[in-house]
Design a protein around this motif. Structure first.
Motif, PDB file in Angstrom:
ATOM      1  N   GLY A  10    -163.275  98.529 -99.028  1.00  0.00           N
ATOM      2  CA  GLY A  10    -163.119  98.816-100.621  1.00  0.00           C
ATOM      3  C   GLY A  10    -163.367  97.729-101.449  1.00  0.00           C
ATOM      4  N   CYS A  11    -162.804  96.559-101.184  1.00  0.00           N
ATOM      5  CA  CYS A  11    -163.007  95.387-101.609  1.00  0.00           C
ATOM      6  C   CYS A  11    -164.083  94.561-101.663  1.00  0.00           C
ATOM      7  CB  CYS A  11    -161.724  94.360-101.145  1.00  0.00           C
ATOM      8  SG  CYS A  11    -161.695  92.734-102.109  1.00  0.00           S
ATOM      9  N   PHE A  12    -164.822  95.098-100.659  1.00  0.00           N
ATOM     10  CA  PHE A  12    -166.176  94.483-100.448  1.00  0.00           C
ATOM     11  C   PHE A  12    -167.238  95.214-101.307  1.00  0.00           C
ATOM     12  CE2 PHE A  12    -170.432  94.943 -98.300  1.00  0.00           C
ATOM     13  CZ  PHE A  12    -170.864  93.705 -98.147  1.00  0.00           C
ATOM     14  N   THR A  13    -167.132  96.440-101.518  1.00  0.00           N
ATOM     15  CA  THR A  13    -167.795  97.402-102.225  1.00  0.00           C
ATOM     16  C   THR A  13    -167.748  97.086-103.811  1.00  0.00           C
ATOM     17  OG1 THR A  13    -167.839  99.175-100.438  1.00  0.00           O
ATOM     18  CG2 THR A  13    -168.437  99.645-102.840  1.00  0.00           C
ATOM     19  N   PHE A  14    -166.554  96.835-103.875  1.00  0.00           N
ATOM     20  CA  PHE A  14    -166.218  96.356-105.491  1.00  0.00           C
ATOM     21  C   PHE A  14    -166.796  94.891-105.977  1.00  0.00           C
ATOM     22  CE2 PHE A  14    -163.677  94.205-108.482  1.00  0.00           C
ATOM     23  CZ  PHE A  14    -163.544  94.788-109.777  1.00  0.00           C
ATOM     24  N   ILE A  15    -166.713  94.071-104.991  1.00  0.00           N
ATOM     25  CA  ILE A  15    -167.349  92.550-105.472  1.00  0.00           C
ATOM     26  C   ILE A  15    -168.681  92.883-105.290  1.00  0.00           C
ATOM     27  CG2 ILE A  15    -167.603  90.394-104.328  1.00  0.00           C
ATOM     28  CD1 ILE A  15    -164.787  90.436-103.616  1.00  0.00           C
ATOM     29  N   LYS A  16    -169.426  93.637-104.474  1.00  0.00           N
ATOM     30  CA  LYS A  16    -170.784  93.614-104.377  1.00  0.00           C
ATOM     31  C   LYS A  16    -171.245  94.209-105.468  1.00  0.00           C
ATOM     32  CE  LYS A  16    -174.150  96.664-101.946  1.00  0.00           C
ATOM     33  NZ  LYS A  16    -174.574  97.637-100.682  1.00  0.00           N
ATOM     34  N   VAL A  17    -170.637  95.567-106.112  1.00  0.00           N
ATOM     35  CA  VAL A  17    -171.184  96.076-107.284  1.00  0.00           C
ATOM     36  C   VAL A  17    -170.884  95.353-108.490  1.00  0.00           C
ATOM     37  CG1 VAL A  17    -170.524  97.851-108.792  1.00  0.00           C
ATOM     38  CG2 VAL A  17    -170.638  98.541-106.679  1.00  0.00           C
ATOM     39  N   MET A  18    -169.763  94.451-108.458  1.00  0.00           N
ATOM     40  CA  MET A  18    -169.772  93.357-109.458  1.00  0.00           C
ATOM     41  C   MET A  18    -170.798  92.250-109.538  1.00  0.00           C
ATOM     42  SD  MET A  18    -167.272  94.240-111.690  1.00  0.00           S
ATOM     43  CE  MET A  18    -167.889  95.800-111.377  1.00  0.00           C
ATOM     44  N   MET A  19    -171.255  91.849-108.318  1.00  0.00           N
ATOM     45  CA  MET A  19    -172.220  90.985-108.178  1.00  0.00           C
ATOM     46  C   MET A  19    -173.554  91.635-108.615  1.00  0.00           C
ATOM     47  SD  MET A  19    -173.102  87.987-106.411  1.00  0.00           S
ATOM     48  CE  MET A  19    -174.158  87.032-105.519  1.00  0.00           C
ATOM     49  N   ILE A  20    -173.678  92.750-108.481  1.00  0.00           N
ATOM     50  CA  ILE A  20    -174.961  93.494-108.865  1.00  0.00           C
ATOM     51  C   ILE A  20    -175.246  93.385-110.282  1.00  0.00           C
ATOM     52  CG2 ILE A  20    -176.502  95.639-108.947  1.00  0.00           C
ATOM     53  CD1 ILE A  20    -175.515  96.056-106.210  1.00  0.00           C
ATOM     54  N   LEU A  21    -174.125  93.988-111.088  1.00  0.00           N
ATOM     55  CA  LEU A  21    -174.017  94.110-112.359  1.00  0.00           C
ATOM     56  C   LEU A  21    -174.211  92.735-113.097  1.00  0.00           C
ATOM     57  CD1 LEU A  21    -171.287  96.621-112.722  1.00  0.00           C
ATOM     58  CD2 LEU A  21    -173.825  97.161-112.928  1.00  0.00           C
ATOM     59  N   PHE A  22    -173.444  91.773-112.517  1.00  0.00           N
ATOM     60  CA  PHE A  22    -173.297  90.565-113.005  1.00  0.00           C
ATOM     61  C   PHE A  22    -174.843  89.735-113.213  1.00  0.00           C
ATOM     62  CE2 PHE A  22    -172.971  85.739-112.476  1.00  0.00           C
ATOM     63  CZ  PHE A  22    -172.283  85.440-113.755  1.00  0.00           C
ATOM     64  N   ASN A  23    -175.416  89.935-111.887  1.00  0.00           N
ATOM     65  CA  ASN A  23    -176.707  89.170-112.003  1.00  0.00           C
ATOM     66  C   ASN A  23    -177.883  90.150-112.706  1.00  0.00           C
ATOM     67  OD1 ASN A  23    -176.788  86.805-109.916  1.00  0.00           O
ATOM     68  ND2 ASN A  23    -175.292  88.324-109.084  1.00  0.00           N
ATOM     69  N   LEU A  24    -177.635  91.582-112.762  1.00  0.00           N
ATOM     70  CA  LEU A  24    -178.611  92.290-113.491  1.00  0.00           C
ATOM     71  C   LEU A  24    -178.466  91.827-115.065  1.00  0.00           C
ATOM     72  CD1 LEU A  24    -180.448  94.634-113.715  1.00  0.00           C
ATOM     73  CD2 LEU A  24    -178.535  96.070-114.015  1.00  0.00           C
ATOM     74  N   ALA A  25    -177.301  91.366-115.634  1.00  0.00           N
ATOM     75  CA  ALA A  25    -177.157  90.993-116.818  1.00  0.00           C
ATOM     76  C   ALA A  25    -177.875  89.690-116.901  1.00  0.00           C
ATOM     77  CB  ALA A  25    -175.779  90.779-117.017  1.00  0.00           C
ATOM     78  N   ILE A  26    -177.809  88.653-115.837  1.00  0.00           N
ATOM     79  CA  ILE A  26    -178.457  87.500-115.797  1.00  0.00           C
ATOM     80  C   ILE A  26    -180.133  87.588-115.700  1.00  0.00           C
ATOM     81  CG2 ILE A  26    -179.048  85.439-114.454  1.00  0.00           C
ATOM     82  CD1 ILE A  26    -175.929  85.413-113.738  1.00  0.00           C
ATOM     83  N   PHE A  27    -180.446  88.630-115.068  1.00  0.00           N
ATOM     84  CA  PHE A  27    -181.958  88.873-115.143  1.00  0.00           C
ATOM     85  C   PHE A  27    -182.413  89.326-116.386  1.00  0.00           C
ATOM     86  CE2 PHE A  27    -185.341  91.600-114.052  1.00  0.00           C
ATOM     87  CZ  PHE A  27    -186.242  90.920-113.116  1.00  0.00           C
TER      88      PHE A  27
END
Length: 265
Positions: free
Chosen positions: A8-25
């Motif tokens: 669950g921690c892995f999935t949460f961090i993965k989603v945060m990573m995706i959203l954060f980098n989507l904002a950067i993109f």
């Protein structure tokens, strides 16, 4: 329960990573678009953001700066977002490497800016002075940016009026920009030098009747004026730089966490 919690921690961090980098993109795409707009239609950009003409960004080519930063953010955002989504170790490692290189470059630039101000001035002189000689009076946007900057910041050239010696403007107009002569025309070397003397006497308090601009040391080079502006706002700039550095460190830590956890899956 423990393996599930780890997943669950892995999935949460993965989603945060995706959203954060989507904002950067998306931010990178926006900056890239603005950079292209400035390059194609710089006059309208300056009309909208005229107040920015007295900032340090007016010394460099804003369009190319925005295009480069936007392109870098696009690459970083894509690597981080797509790498996390596809759980690609290769892309995550590329993301980590690119951010690390940028972080090291920023630290090196900060050290140079803080410790080697003279070196920074030498580099700027070597880069900007040739542009003044070649493009001032030729490129409409470049000329407008420098005219507004020299008028509002009360400066002349990068170092002083001699930056325009043997320039296109000097050869075609037979003198210097009027900003170098307290807005008087024609502005020749004699008048520019005399204005410089009046500036110093006003700044030193020798003369009692001075033009308001002269008491601001009109004929200082724009580099000195901008450097003073940077020093005045050093606290804000340092806070922003520290925030960016913290985000970069966090991004590298998260990407490395995802990279290492993929070996356990």
């Amino acid at each position: 329960l423990f393996p599930g919690a780890k997943m669950g921690c892995f999935t949460f961090i993965k989603v945060m990573m995706i959203l954060f980098n989507l904002a950067i993109f998306l931010s990178g795409g926006t900056l890239l678009g603005v950079g292209i707009w400035v390059k194609v239609d710089g006059e309208s950009f300056l009309n909208i953001f005229g107040a920015l003409s007295s900032s340090v960004l007016q010394v460099v080519n804003v369009s190319y700066l925005l295009i480069v930063i936007g392109a870098i953010l696009l690459v970083i955002g894509f690597l981080g977002c797509y790498g996390a989504q596809k759980e690609s170790k290769c892309l995550l490692m590329m993301f980590f490497s690119v951010v690390l290189i940028i972080f090291i470059a920023e630290v090196a630039a900060a050290v140079v800016a803080l410790v080697f101000t003279g070196l920074a001035e030498t580099l700027l002189t070597g880069l900007v002075t040739p542009l003044l000689k070649e493009k001032y009076g030729v490129d409409i946007t470049f000329t407008h940016i420098w005219n507004v900057t020299m008028t509002e910041v009360h400066c002349c050239g990068l170092n002083n009026y001699t930056d325009f010696n043997n320039s296109y403007f000097y050869e075609t107009h037979g003198g210097y920009p009027m900003q170098c002569c307290d807005m008087q025309e024609p502005c020749n070397s004699t008048l520019a030098a005399e204005t410089g003397v009046k500036v110093q006497t006003c700044c030193w308090g020798i003369a009692t009747s001075c033009h308001p601009h002269l008491c601001g040391c009109l004929l200082q080079g724009c580099f000195n004026q901008i450097l003073e502006e940077i020093r005045t706002n050093a606290g804000v700039a340092g806070g922003v730089a520290a925030g960016i550095a913290a985000l970069e460190i966090a991004a590298m830590a998260v990407s490395m966490y995802l990279y290492c956890r993929l070996d356990e899956k």
